[in-house]
Design an enzyme around this catalytic site. Sequence first.
Site, PDB file in Angstrom:
ATOM      1  N   HIS A  78      -0.269 -11.748   1.078  1.00 41.84           N
ATOM      2  CA  HIS A  78      -1.283 -10.936   0.394  1.00 41.84           C
ATOM      3  C   HIS A  78      -1.960 -11.725  -0.740  1.00 41.84           C
ATOM      4  O   HIS A  78      -3.176 -11.667  -0.913  1.00 41.84           O
ATOM      5  CB  HIS A  78      -0.603  -9.677  -0.159  1.00 41.84           C
ATOM      6  CG  HIS A  78      -1.482  -8.475  -0.192  1.00 41.84           C
ATOM      7  ND1 HIS A  78      -1.016  -7.200  -0.051  1.00 41.84           N
ATOM      8  CD2 HIS A  78      -2.825  -8.343  -0.363  1.00 41.84           C
ATOM      9  CE1 HIS A  78      -2.026  -6.332  -0.131  1.00 41.84           C
ATOM     10  NE2 HIS A  78      -3.126  -7.012  -0.331  1.00 41.84           N
TER      11      HIS A  78
ATOM     12  N   PRO B 205     -15.726  -4.591   3.442  1.00 40.79           N
ATOM     13  CA  PRO B 205     -17.046  -4.994   3.922  1.00 40.79           C
ATOM     14  C   PRO B 205     -18.130  -3.958   3.620  1.00 40.79           C
ATOM     15  O   PRO B 205     -19.319  -4.267   3.734  1.00 40.79           O
ATOM     16  CB  PRO B 205     -16.841  -5.128   5.441  1.00 40.79           C
ATOM     17  CG  PRO B 205     -15.744  -4.166   5.750  1.00 40.79           C
ATOM     18  CD  PRO B 205     -14.829  -4.218   4.555  1.00 40.79           C
ATOM     19  N   LEU B 206     -17.694  -2.749   3.232  1.00 35.58           N
ATOM     20  CA  LEU B 206     -18.669  -1.705   2.871  1.00 35.58           C
ATOM     21  C   LEU B 206     -18.784  -1.575   1.355  1.00 35.58           C
ATOM     22  O   LEU B 206     -19.301  -0.568   0.849  1.00 35.58           O
ATOM     23  CB  LEU B 206     -18.240  -0.358   3.474  1.00 35.58           C
ATOM     24  CG  LEU B 206     -18.178  -0.337   5.004  1.00 35.58           C
ATOM     25  CD1 LEU B 206     -17.558   0.965   5.500  1.00 35.58           C
ATOM     26  CD2 LEU B 206     -19.575  -0.514   5.592  1.00 35.58           C
ATOM     27  N   GLY B 207     -18.325  -2.599   0.626  1.00 35.96           N
ATOM     28  CA  GLY B 207     -18.373  -2.508  -0.831  1.00 35.96           C
ATOM     29  C   GLY B 207     -17.631  -1.272  -1.313  1.00 35.96           C
ATOM     30  O   GLY B 207     -18.074  -0.566  -2.210  1.00 35.96           O
ATOM     31  N   ARG B 208     -16.474  -1.027  -0.671  1.00 33.74           N
ATOM     32  CA  ARG B 208     -15.600   0.115  -1.007  1.00 33.74           C
ATOM     33  C   ARG B 208     -16.363   1.435  -0.871  1.00 33.74           C
ATOM     34  O   ARG B 208     -16.135   2.379  -1.627  1.00 33.74           O
ATOM     35  CB  ARG B 208     -14.994  -0.061  -2.397  1.00 33.74           C
ATOM     36  CG  ARG B 208     -14.204  -1.375  -2.483  1.00 33.74           C
ATOM     37  CD  ARG B 208     -13.579  -1.593  -3.837  1.00 33.74           C
ATOM     38  NE  ARG B 208     -12.977  -2.906  -3.949  1.00 33.74           N
ATOM     39  CZ  ARG B 208     -11.703  -3.196  -3.665  1.00 33.74           C
ATOM     40  NH1 ARG B 208     -10.900  -2.270  -3.256  1.00 33.74           N
ATOM     41  NH2 ARG B 208     -11.244  -4.437  -3.810  1.00 33.74           N
ATOM     42  N   GLY B 209     -17.279   1.476   0.085  1.00 31.32           N
ATOM     43  CA  GLY B 209     -18.037   2.696   0.387  1.00 31.32           C
ATOM     44  C   GLY B 209     -19.430   2.711  -0.217  1.00 31.32           C
ATOM     45  O   GLY B 209     -20.320   3.394   0.262  1.00 31.32           O
ATOM     46  N   PHE B 210     -19.630   1.902  -1.272  1.00 29.64           N
ATOM     47  CA  PHE B 210     -20.903   1.946  -2.002  1.00 29.64           C
ATOM     48  C   PHE B 210     -22.083   1.544  -1.114  1.00 29.64           C
ATOM     49  O   PHE B 210     -23.143   2.181  -1.134  1.00 29.64           O
ATOM     50  CB  PHE B 210     -20.834   1.025  -3.227  1.00 29.64           C
ATOM     51  CG  PHE B 210     -22.077   1.074  -4.062  1.00 29.64           C
ATOM     52  CD1 PHE B 210     -22.263   2.107  -4.971  1.00 29.64           C
ATOM     53  CD2 PHE B 210     -23.062   0.116  -3.939  1.00 29.64           C
ATOM     54  CE1 PHE B 210     -23.423   2.184  -5.734  1.00 29.64           C
ATOM     55  CE2 PHE B 210     -24.219   0.179  -4.695  1.00 29.64           C
ATOM     56  CZ  PHE B 210     -24.392   1.216  -5.596  1.00 29.64           C
TER      57      PHE B 210
ATOM     58  N   TYR C  89       0.860  -1.191   0.000  1.00 30.92           N
ATOM     59  CA  TYR C  89       0.000   0.000   0.000  1.00 30.92           C
ATOM     60  C   TYR C  89       0.895   1.241   0.000  1.00 30.92           C
ATOM     61  O   TYR C  89       1.584   1.542   0.967  1.00 30.92           O
ATOM     62  CB  TYR C  89      -0.919   0.041   1.220  1.00 30.92           C
ATOM     63  CG  TYR C  89      -1.920  -1.102   1.328  1.00 30.92           C
ATOM     64  CD1 TYR C  89      -2.299  -1.863   0.229  1.00 30.92           C
ATOM     65  CD2 TYR C  89      -2.503  -1.407   2.554  1.00 30.92           C
ATOM     66  CE1 TYR C  89      -3.221  -2.903   0.348  1.00 30.92           C
ATOM     67  CE2 TYR C  89      -3.432  -2.429   2.688  1.00 30.92           C
ATOM     68  CZ  TYR C  89      -3.780  -3.178   1.574  1.00 30.92           C
ATOM     69  OH  TYR C  89      -4.691  -4.199   1.710  1.00 30.92           O
TER      70      TYR C  89
HETATM   71  N1  LIG Z   1      -6.358  -8.455   1.228  1.00 33.64           N
HETATM   72  C1  LIG Z   1      -6.657  -7.722   0.189  1.00 33.64           C
HETATM   73  O1  LIG Z   1      -6.366  -8.065  -0.956  1.00 33.64           O
HETATM   74  C2  LIG Z   1      -7.377  -6.422   0.407  1.00 33.64           C
HETATM   75  C3  LIG Z   1      -7.966  -5.733  -0.667  1.00 33.64           C
HETATM   76  C4  LIG Z   1      -8.635  -4.539  -0.401  1.00 33.64           C
HETATM   77  C5  LIG Z   1      -8.709  -4.048   0.892  1.00 33.64           C
HETATM   78  N2  LIG Z   1      -8.107  -4.726   1.922  1.00 33.64           N
HETATM   79  C6  LIG Z   1      -8.158  -4.245   3.312  1.00 33.64           C
HETATM   80  O2  LIG Z   1      -9.510  -4.044   3.680  1.00 33.64           O
HETATM   81  C7  LIG Z   1      -9.684  -2.726   4.161  1.00 33.64           C
HETATM   82  C8  LIG Z   1     -11.082  -2.235   3.879  1.00 33.64           C
HETATM   83  O3  LIG Z   1     -11.397  -2.317   2.496  1.00 33.64           O
HETATM   84  P1  LIG Z   1     -11.637  -1.044   1.588  1.00 33.64           P
HETATM   85  O4  LIG Z   1     -11.097   0.157   2.280  1.00 33.64           O
HETATM   86  O5  LIG Z   1     -11.122  -1.370   0.253  1.00 33.64           O
HETATM   87  O6  LIG Z   1     -13.223  -0.960   1.442  1.00 33.64           O
HETATM   88  P2  LIG Z   1     -14.423  -0.690   2.456  1.00 33.64           P
HETATM   89  O7  LIG Z   1     -13.991  -0.811   3.845  1.00 33.64           O
HETATM   90  O8  LIG Z   1     -15.552  -1.510   1.976  1.00 33.64           O
HETATM   91  O9  LIG Z   1     -14.801   0.841   2.112  1.00 33.64           O
HETATM   92  C9  LIG Z   1     -13.936   1.919   2.319  1.00 33.64           C
HETATM   93  C10 LIG Z   1     -14.632   3.168   1.777  1.00 33.64           C
HETATM   94  O10 LIG Z   1     -15.832   3.392   2.530  1.00 33.64           O
HETATM   95  C11 LIG Z   1     -15.826   4.681   3.095  1.00 33.64           C
HETATM   96  N3  LIG Z   1     -16.442   4.560   4.426  1.00 33.64           N
HETATM   97  C12 LIG Z   1     -15.931   3.917   5.497  1.00 33.64           C
HETATM   98  N4  LIG Z   1     -16.783   3.960   6.537  1.00 33.64           N
HETATM   99  C13 LIG Z   1     -17.864   4.655   6.107  1.00 33.64           C
HETATM  100  C14 LIG Z   1     -19.070   5.043   6.723  1.00 33.64           C
HETATM  101  N5  LIG Z   1     -19.347   4.695   7.983  1.00 33.64           N
HETATM  102  N6  LIG Z   1     -19.963   5.773   6.003  1.00 33.64           N
HETATM  103  C15 LIG Z   1     -19.697   6.123   4.717  1.00 33.64           C
HETATM  104  N7  LIG Z   1     -18.564   5.768   4.074  1.00 33.64           N
HETATM  105  C16 LIG Z   1     -17.650   5.049   4.765  1.00 33.64           C
HETATM  106  C17 LIG Z   1     -14.377   5.108   3.154  1.00 33.64           C
HETATM  107  O11 LIG Z   1     -14.291   6.498   3.115  1.00 33.64           O
HETATM  108  P3  LIG Z   1     -13.025   7.361   3.632  1.00 33.64           P
HETATM  109  O12 LIG Z   1     -11.801   6.564   3.296  1.00 33.64           O
HETATM  110  O13 LIG Z   1     -13.125   8.617   2.835  1.00 33.64           O
HETATM  111  O14 LIG Z   1     -13.159   7.572   5.080  1.00 33.64           O
HETATM  112  C18 LIG Z   1     -13.805   4.427   1.899  1.00 33.64           C
HETATM  113  O15 LIG Z   1     -14.073   5.218   0.748  1.00 33.64           O
HETATM  114  C19 LIG Z   1      -8.568  -1.931   3.476  1.00 33.64           C
HETATM  115  O16 LIG Z   1      -8.281  -0.720   4.150  1.00 33.64           O
HETATM  116  C20 LIG Z   1      -7.437  -2.919   3.523  1.00 33.64           C
HETATM  117  O17 LIG Z   1      -6.827  -2.899   4.799  1.00 33.64           O
HETATM  118  C21 LIG Z   1      -7.462  -5.905   1.689  1.00 33.64           C
END
Ligand SMILES: NC(=O)c1ccc[n+]([C@@H]2O[C@H](COP(=O)([O-])OP(=O)(O)OC[C@H]3O[C@@H](n4cnc5c(N)ncnc54)[C@H](OP(=O)(O)O)[C@@H]3O)[C@@H](O)[C@H]2O)c1
Length: 332
Positions: A141, A221-226, A66
Amino acid sequence: MTGRLTTMRTTTLGTHGPQVGVIGLGCMGMTFSYDMATPRDDNTSIAVIRQALDLGVTLIDTADVYGPHTNEALVGRALAGGHRGRAVLATKVGLVVSDPTGGPEGSPLIVNNGRPEHVRTAIDDSLRRLGTDHVDLYQLHRVDPKVPVEETWGAMAEAVAAGKAGHLGLSEATVEDIKAAQAVHPVTSVQSELSLWTRDRLTDVLPYCQEHAIAFLAYAPLGRGFLAGRFTSFDDLPDDDFRRRLPRFQRDALRTNLTIAARVREIAERAAVTPAQVALAWVVAQGEHVVPIPGTKTPKYLVDNAGAADTTLTPADLAALDALPAPQGSRY
Ligand SMILES: NC(=O)c1ccc[n+]([C@@H]2O[C@H](COP(=O)([O-])OP(=O)(O)OC[C@H]3O[C@@H](n4cnc5c(N)ncnc54)[C@H](OP(=O)(O)O)[C@@H]3O)[C@@H](O)[C@H]2O)c1
């Protein structure tokens, strides 16, 4: 921002792993993938990590790729000054940037590197950036298709023997990968995408993890915010944001997928919680070893997400969420 010391519900990672809050924190978006064109505020991200610890969100997830490297350095700064001992620190090895602009649309080109000699130096580099003498969880990873997983895992087990890593985890692994790794050294966790719109692992890896008391760390888990209702059109996505290249966020697919976000919002309104809390509570409800690691760099979202630990969905709400339509578009 003031921290409130709470006792979030905890769970054990694997059979012998550390206790963690049932909601973790993903740090990727603090320096990588999302909001590339938006100036980020490292001080706010550092405050978010420290407040997470105050709230009982103790599992802090990062990776060497990252940034690359900037995310571990940022986490290291956040944990300096006496905070390290409060965190269950997880990083990853096995993906490297081979060309900073050689990927799609000038993005970094990321390739596998699971060679044992790479793991042996990568762990020391991660520890230096993180400012610590050990990580609690060292994760592969991606399994490198060119290197037998036993060989990569064996080098990671050397890091455990040397006291540089407490426990080992896999990411995006198959059941076969898990079995092969288990034969060399215990698998404490498996990290894979799991959310209301990504359920692939519910029928293979998750049941295996449940049966063998392996933690399942649900990423995105938040569908990348969606699913939290962040985006209603493609144009909401900042320039250079990684999501602009993902199939589910393309104009037509996103428009169709808004039905899913709308249903989540309806259920949230009925339960008097937020859509993010509904999305996370559904993930938590998938099994006692499941720990979602939502990503955020925004203080109010962190508090919102931590609140999901106390969000209980009724059987009717869970059934309605189970029955959501499949999304349009593949996840990558
Ligand atoms: N192992 C792998 O291959 C892999 C791949 C992807 C991700 N990951 C890990 O999983 C973690 C989480 O995944 P992700 O960040 O990709 O997706 P996510 O957690 O599904 O979504 C993150 C997005 O949601 C927004 N968000 C978070 N909480 C919110 C809320 N309560 N209300 C509205 N919007 C909210 C964030 O905004 P802001 O950032 O603007 O606050 C960001 O844009 C990553 O940080 C990483 O550590 C691992």
